[in-house]
Write an enzyme that holds these catalytic residues in place. Structure first.
Site, PDB file in Angstrom:
ATOM      1  N   ARG A  15      61.888 106.490  35.724  1.00  0.00           N
ATOM      2  CA  ARG A  15      61.999 104.598  35.507  1.00  0.00           C
ATOM      3  C   ARG A  15      63.363 104.276  35.410  1.00  0.00           C
ATOM      4  O   ARG A  15      64.296 105.105  35.238  1.00  0.00           O
ATOM      5  CB  ARG A  15      61.188 104.597  34.030  1.00  0.00           C
ATOM      6  CG  ARG A  15      61.142 103.018  33.791  1.00  0.00           C
ATOM      7  CD  ARG A  15      59.754 102.414  34.867  1.00  0.00           C
ATOM      8  NE  ARG A  15      59.472 101.173  34.259  1.00  0.00           N
ATOM      9  CZ  ARG A  15      58.690 100.507  35.324  1.00  0.00           C
ATOM     10  NH1 ARG A  15      58.127 100.865  36.222  1.00  0.00           N
ATOM     11  NH2 ARG A  15      58.512  99.241  35.060  1.00  0.00           N
ATOM     12  N   HIS A  16      63.629 103.267  35.737  1.00  0.00           N
ATOM     13  CA  HIS A  16      64.939 102.520  35.655  1.00  0.00           C
ATOM     14  C   HIS A  16      65.440 102.282  34.076  1.00  0.00           C
ATOM     15  O   HIS A  16      64.913 101.296  33.554  1.00  0.00           O
ATOM     16  CB  HIS A  16      65.190 101.349  36.194  1.00  0.00           C
ATOM     17  CG  HIS A  16      64.917 101.448  37.759  1.00  0.00           C
ATOM     18  ND1 HIS A  16      63.750 101.270  38.297  1.00  0.00           N
ATOM     19  CD2 HIS A  16      65.843 101.509  38.768  1.00  0.00           C
ATOM     20  CE1 HIS A  16      63.786 101.527  39.548  1.00  0.00           C
ATOM     21  NE2 HIS A  16      65.172 101.867  39.868  1.00  0.00           N
ATOM     22  N   VAL A  17      65.850 103.251  33.339  1.00  0.00           N
ATOM     23  CA  VAL A  17      66.152 103.331  32.112  1.00  0.00           C
ATOM     24  C   VAL A  17      67.630 103.689  31.856  1.00  0.00           C
ATOM     25  O   VAL A  17      67.960 104.582  32.135  1.00  0.00           O
ATOM     26  CB  VAL A  17      65.396 104.178  31.320  1.00  0.00           C
ATOM     27  CG1 VAL A  17      65.643 104.079  29.674  1.00  0.00           C
ATOM     28  CG2 VAL A  17      63.757 103.737  31.272  1.00  0.00           C
ATOM     29  N   GLN A 251      67.112  97.793  40.082  1.00  0.00           N
ATOM     30  CA  GLN A 251      67.280  98.211  41.812  1.00  0.00           C
ATOM     31  C   GLN A 251      66.647  99.696  41.872  1.00  0.00           C
ATOM     32  O   GLN A 251      66.135 100.239  41.080  1.00  0.00           O
ATOM     33  CB  GLN A 251      68.664  98.101  42.305  1.00  0.00           C
ATOM     34  CG  GLN A 251      69.319  97.015  41.985  1.00  0.00           C
ATOM     35  CD  GLN A 251      68.709  95.628  42.493  1.00  0.00           C
ATOM     36  OE1 GLN A 251      67.752  95.929  43.666  1.00  0.00           O
ATOM     37  NE2 GLN A 251      69.248  94.617  42.120  1.00  0.00           N
TER      38      GLN A 251
END
Length: 261
Positions: A15-17, A251
């Site tokens: 995930r984008h974390v 992104q």
């Protein structure tokens, strides 16, 4: 943190974390892994992907950015860079470092503090951070370090089914800016390259320690030539004023991978 700590094990979470320190809240820390790419290559792919999408569908870029007007969609990338449009200047170019720096507000500000904190987090909390330009070696290391998750991963990576899917995700209409624009971009992304070079050196050191023989001599990606071109600039270019508008952190190129054993 609550969601991740309650998922049935084993699992891999991507995930984008921005980096989360689980131990600060007395929760067991997952195994962090990640892959980053050359900062300019990442920026170029994102610039053209937002405008024209990839080969999975002719209209998927319109679905992703439906509000983008034609004058923005067809903006020449050299104009964007040389005339200092917000999309081609800081803080939007300061993209990779904040993911590794963490949740502190200063992590979003281009500077030495964020870079050093990102490096420290990598050393103390990440099992492996690889570089996309040497992806096959990254996969070999992951197979060695986490065999339960990545056993036989290189065979899968080289399979016809994977490459058929991979070819569909190539960015449409991507092309190189001029050398002058690349040099300007490189100077603006000096903190990103500081961090990228650190990761590259650490990755090579890990390969050497483990005794990994590279899977291939030549990369299928575009590894070092952008830096070599940009380094032809002998005189430092003036720093551009930082724009107030914040970067969209959703992104495709800086996923945080957490592996729960």
């Amino acid at each position: 943190m609550r969601n991740i700590s309650t998922i049935p094990q084993p699992f891999l979470y991507t995930r984008h974390v921005h980096f989360l320190n689980f131990t600060r809240f007395r929760i067991e820390q997952p195994v962090y892994i990640n892959i980053i790419r050359d900062p300019i290559n990442r920026f170029l792919s994102n610039y053209f992907f937002r405008r024209f999408g990839d080969w999975r569908g002719e209209q998927n870029h319109l679905i992703r950015t439906p509000q983008m007007k034609d004058d923005e969609r067809y903006l020449d990338i050299n104009v964007c860079i040389m005339e200092n449009y917000p999309e081609c200047s800081n803080p939007r170019l300061f993209y990779i470092v904040p993911y590794f720096c963490g949740q502190h507000p200063q992590c979003r500000e281009p500077g030495v503090w964020a870079v050093e904190r990102a490096k420290q987090n990598v050393i103390e909390n990440f099992l492996l951070v690889g570089i996309l330009e040497e992806l096959e070696d990254v996969l070999l290391l992951l197979e060695r370090l986490l065999p339960h998750y990545f056993s036989d991963v290189l065979t899968i990576y080289k399979s016809p089914a994977f490459w058929k899917m991979g070819n569909l995700t190539g960015t449409v209409k991507k092309h190189m800016p001029t050398l002058e624009a690349l040099q300007v971009l490189y100077q603006r992304m000096k903190y990103e390259y500081d961090f990228y070079n650190f990761i590259r050196d650490q990755f090579h050191l890990t390969k050497k320690k483990i005794g990994l023989k590279s899977a291939s001599q030549n990369s299928a990606h575009e590894p070092d030539f952008l830096r070599e071109l940009a380094l032809r600039t002998h005189e430092p270019l003036e720093e551009e004023e930082e724009e107030e508008e914040e970067e969209d952190m959703g992104q495709e190129d800086a996923n945080i991978w957490l592996v729960q054993p």
